[in-house]
Motif scaffolding. Structure first.
Motif, short mmCIF file in Angstrom:
data_model
loop_
_atom_site.label_atom_id
_atom_site.label_comp_id
_atom_site.label_asym_id
_atom_site.label_seq_id
_atom_site.Cartn_x
_atom_site.Cartn_y
_atom_site.Cartn_z
N GLY A 1 -19.57 53.47 28.56
CA GLY A 1 -21.00 53.24 28.66
C GLY A 1 -21.84 54.21 27.84
N LEU A 2 -23.15 54.11 27.99
CA LEU A 2 -24.08 54.91 27.19
C LEU A 2 -24.00 56.39 27.55
CD1 LEU A 2 -27.25 52.63 26.96
CD2 LEU A 2 -25.60 53.16 25.16
N ASP A 3 -23.75 56.72 28.79
CA ASP A 3 -23.63 58.14 29.14
C ASP A 3 -22.45 58.77 28.42
OD1 ASP A 3 -25.83 58.08 30.78
OD2 ASP A 3 -24.70 57.74 32.63
N ALA A 4 -21.35 58.04 28.34
CA ALA A 4 -20.18 58.56 27.62
C ALA A 4 -20.49 58.68 26.13
CB ALA A 4 -18.98 57.65 27.84
N LEU A 5 -21.25 57.73 25.58
CA LEU A 5 -21.66 57.81 24.17
C LEU A 5 -22.46 59.08 23.93
CD1 LEU A 5 -22.11 56.58 21.31
CD2 LEU A 5 -24.11 55.41 22.28
N ARG A 6 -23.38 59.38 24.82
CA ARG A 6 -24.23 60.57 24.64
C ARG A 6 -23.40 61.85 24.65
NH1 ARG A 6 -27.70 57.28 28.58
NH2 ARG A 6 -28.93 56.06 27.08
N ILE B 1 -38.26 46.78 16.23
CA ILE B 1 -38.13 47.24 17.61
C ILE B 1 -39.06 46.40 18.49
CG2 ILE B 1 -38.43 49.19 19.19
CD1 ILE B 1 -37.90 50.98 16.65
N THR B 2 -38.48 45.70 19.46
CA THR B 2 -39.24 44.76 20.29
C THR B 2 -39.34 45.18 21.75
OG1 THR B 2 -37.26 43.42 20.72
CG2 THR B 2 -38.61 42.82 18.80
N GLY B 3 -38.60 46.20 22.15
CA GLY B 3 -38.67 46.63 23.55
C GLY B 3 -37.89 47.90 23.74
N ARG B 4 -38.35 48.74 24.65
CA ARG B 4 -37.64 49.99 24.93
C ARG B 4 -36.92 49.86 26.25
NH1 ARG B 4 -43.07 53.70 25.42
NH2 ARG B 4 -44.09 52.57 27.13
N LEU B 5 -35.80 50.53 26.36
CA LEU B 5 -34.96 50.47 27.54
C LEU B 5 -34.66 51.88 28.01
CD1 LEU B 5 -32.51 47.78 26.15
CD2 LEU B 5 -34.29 47.38 27.85
N GLY B 6 -34.61 52.07 29.31
CA GLY B 6 -34.36 53.39 29.85
C GLY B 6 -35.53 54.33 29.59
N GLU B 7 -35.23 55.56 29.20
CA GLU B 7 -36.26 56.58 29.00
C GLU B 7 -36.67 56.73 27.55
OE1 GLU B 7 -37.66 58.08 31.60
OE2 GLU B 7 -36.35 56.83 32.86
N ALA B 8 -36.25 55.81 26.71
CA ALA B 8 -36.58 55.92 25.28
C ALA B 8 -38.09 55.88 25.07
CB ALA B 8 -35.92 54.79 24.51
N GLU B 9 -38.60 56.88 24.37
CA GLU B 9 -40.03 56.94 24.05
C GLU B 9 -40.23 56.41 22.64
OE1 GLU B 9 -41.43 60.87 24.67
OE2 GLU B 9 -40.91 60.92 26.80
N ILE B 10 -40.61 55.15 22.57
CA ILE B 10 -40.74 54.52 21.26
C ILE B 10 -41.71 53.36 21.37
CG2 ILE B 10 -38.71 53.06 21.75
CD1 ILE B 10 -38.08 53.14 18.76
N ALA C 1 -32.80 58.49 13.59
CA ALA C 1 -33.81 57.92 14.51
C ALA C 1 -33.14 57.07 15.57
CB ALA C 1 -34.83 57.11 13.71
N ALA C 2 -32.16 56.28 15.15
CA ALA C 2 -31.44 55.43 16.10
C ALA C 2 -30.67 56.28 17.11
CB ALA C 2 -30.49 54.50 15.36
N ILE C 3 -30.05 57.36 16.65
CA ILE C 3 -29.32 58.24 17.56
C ILE C 3 -30.28 58.89 18.55
CG2 ILE C 3 -28.01 60.40 17.70
CD1 ILE C 3 -26.65 59.57 15.05
N ALA C 4 -31.47 59.29 18.08
CA ALA C 4 -32.46 59.90 18.98
C ALA C 4 -32.88 58.93 20.06
CB ALA C 4 -33.67 60.36 18.17
N ILE C 5 -33.04 57.67 19.71
CA ILE C 5 -33.37 56.65 20.72
C ILE C 5 -32.25 56.52 21.74
CG2 ILE C 5 -33.74 54.17 21.05
CD1 ILE C 5 -35.14 54.19 18.27
N LEU C 6 -31.01 56.49 21.26
CA LEU C 6 -29.87 56.32 22.16
C LEU C 6 -29.65 57.53 23.06
CD1 LEU C 6 -27.41 54.57 19.68
CD2 LEU C 6 -28.55 53.52 21.65
N MET C 7 -30.06 58.69 22.62
CA MET C 7 -29.93 59.87 23.46
C MET C 7 -30.88 59.81 24.66
SD MET C 7 -27.47 61.75 22.42
CE MET C 7 -27.76 63.29 23.32
N GLN C 8 -31.93 58.99 24.55
CA GLN C 8 -32.89 58.84 25.65
C GLN C 8 -32.68 57.57 26.46
OE1 GLN C 8 -37.08 59.56 24.25
NE2 GLN C 8 -36.05 59.63 22.26
#
Length: 536
Positions: free
Chosen positions: A314-319, A350-359, A379-386
């Motif tokens: 999952g995304l937590d493991a990716l981070r 970019i059409t929608g933000r998910l989780g805590e991503a500030e975009i 920029a994409a990695i920064a989004i995924l970190m959030q």
């Protein structure tokens, strides 16, 4: 035109179809008479000027001179309008709306205002196997359109294996089969897979075949977002070959979701795909597909750009992997390739933000990166970190879209999801593109590919056609004004041109406005579930 002479429950003892009553017979009371329209019955047959009678939620009569036979409580003059079976969308992501606490969401108006009376949910392998619970909730709360369910590979696999990249052992496979069998016995119409998505991407062909055989034994079909629609792993033509193999080995009808050739590297491959499908159909294999009429697909940054191996857990493991320099470098390099595969960062809106991503939405990944003064991949990695973000990916060729659209095994679908105009405007856009534009598709064919043909491939025997005894799911639209209003910049605008819409005989749209009613029903497949049936 002979339409049958079976007695309807609502009109016991009175023959329907075109048989005439005796001259002195009293007219039969009915709920509604629709006259004056150009009527298409959903079979692909030419239009007629017939009257349509609705009573007790069913089509009671389709033919001439209805006033001599029936006494309607109310009438609609459909002069200048098209009268057709309510459209059926075989691929949506409306399950969350239909289970919402809010009646406005459960009304499913983005679909209703396209003339859609039935949606399928659970696509891309995402459908909960708890079909009975979903159906009970829909009945208890009320929904605006009908809904049919697919059982998803993703939840079934994740319940047993989590997000691990490995094959199930024999005991685990037995559990997965039992879970799918239970979903089919609760009323699912088929088995849905999204082999492009984690954790389904970790499956091998044999695993999918084993599960598809369960659905096949219970009369279901196999709905698939193929393993690749571009050049991510096996390529789009390799993924199609796998899809056809699964259908053959499991002896199950195959339905390909949102058929496309995604990205410049595979533009033009529609010709190879069409040839392979038509060869399979000529050999007796049952293969269909749906298509939405947009040049941009819709997905998430994680799904579009990150290699599947990096998403294990999952995304937590990716981070966590991003925090390790060597791992980050390898994933970053693969994401650079992913951006190029999608045609560049300027093609990812970019059409929608998910989780805590500030975009902010409404900007491309390129624009976001330039504002942040970083490379698009960073920029994409920064989004995924959030969190994550939804993107519309402009990566399809109009020539490929057109090539698929005219095939007689392709039906209209939306893949309707938040942030993309396809949720609000796919059916009217397909009408304007295909019927009013090139290739000048016959309207009877367009309505068939949007109603009767879709009902047939799903297995809905009482929907998709206008005929006595069929459910009264009916759309009445203005062929001059039927059009989408949603755009990529304003994706949540309701379509226009539907003047009246009936779901199970109850009016949902009247004179272009929502009535407030919630007459939709969960449509469940009746499956004989004897012990051991279907678990081969």
């Amino acid at each position: 035109m002979k339409l049958g002479n079976a007695a309807l429950p609502a009109l016991a003892g009175i023959l329907v179809g075109c048989q005439s009553l005796p001259d002195d017979a009293p007219r039969v009371p009915v709920d509604l008479l629709i006259t004056g329209g150009t009527v298409y019955d959903g079979t692909g047959s030419p239009a007629t000027a017939d009257d349509l009678v609705i009573s007790d939620g069913l089509v009671a009569y389709l033919g001439p001179d209805a006033r001599t036979k029936y006494l309607p409580a109310r009438e609609i003059d459909a002069t200048g309008l098209v009268v057709a079976p309510g459209f059926i969308d075989p691929h949506t992501h409306a399950a969350g709306d239909l289970s919402s606490d809010g009646a406005d969401r459960r009304a499913n108006l983005p679909f209703a205002f396209q003339g859609i009376t039935t949606v399928v949910v659970g696509n891309d392998g995402g459908g909960s196997p708890d079909v009975a619970a979903q159906a009970e909730l829909a009945k208890a709360q009320g929904i605006g359109t009908n809904v049919a369910y697919l059982a998803g590979f993703g939840p079934i696999r994740e319940e047993v294996l989590g997000k691990e990249d490995r094959a199930p052992d024999a005991d685990e496979m037995s559990v997965m089969k039992a879970r799918l069998r239970g979903a089919m016995c609760e009323g699912a119409w088929g088995f849905s897979a999204g082999l492009y998505y984690v954790p389904q991407a970790y499956s091998q062909t044999d695993e999918v075949v084993a599960l598809a055989r369960v659905a096949s034994g219970l009369g279901g079909f196999y709905d698939t977002h193929m393993r690749d629609e571009s050049t991510y792993n096996v390529t789009v033509t390799g993924a199609l070959a796998e899809t056809l193999e699964i259908g053959r080995r499991a002896d199950i009808p195959v339905h390909i979701a949102h058929i496309k050739a995604l990205g410049p590297a595979v533009w033009g491959h529609s010709a190879k795909m069409i040839e392979a499908i038509e060869d399979a159909r000529a050999s007796g294999q049952r293969v269909t597909a749906d298509q939405y009429p947009w040049e941009a697909s819709g997905t998430r940054i994680s799904a579009a750009l990150v290699p599947r191996s990096a998403l294990e857990g999952g995304l937590d493991a990716l981070r966590e992997r991003f925090k390790e320099p060597a791992s980050r470098a390898a994933i970053r390099a693969a994401m650079v390739d992913g951006i190029a595969r999608r045609g560049g960062a300027s093609k990812l809106l970019i059409t929608g933000r998910l989780g805590e991503a500030e975009i902010d939405t409404g900007q491309t990944l390129q624009e976001y990166a330039e504002a942040a003064k970083v490379e698009p991949v960073d920029a994409a990695i920064a989004i995924l970190m959030q969190g994550d973000a939804r993107v519309a990916s402009f990566n399809m060729s109009t020539a490929d879209i057109a090539a698929f659209a005219v095939r007689d095994w392709v039906v209209t679908g939306s893949d309707g999801s938040s942030g993309h105009p396809r949720k609000y405007g796919s059916f009217p856009k397909a009408y304007r593109d295909l019927v009013l534009g090139e290739p000048g598709m016959d309207l009877a064919r367009f309505i068939e590919r949007s109603s009767g043909q879709t009902a047939k491939l799903i297995g809905l025997q009482d929907r998709g056609r206008l005929a006595p005894g069929m459910a009264a799911d009916v759309v009445i639209f203005d062929p001059a004004t039927f059009a989408p209003q949603a755009t990529y910049q304003a994706p949540r605008e309701l379509s226009v041109g539907v003047r009246h819409l009936f779901v199970n005989g109850e009016q949902v749209i009247a004179e272009g406005a929502y009535t407030g009613s919630l007459p939709g029903r969960p449509l469940l497949k009746r499956t004989a579930c004897a012990q051991g049936n279907g678990d081969s």
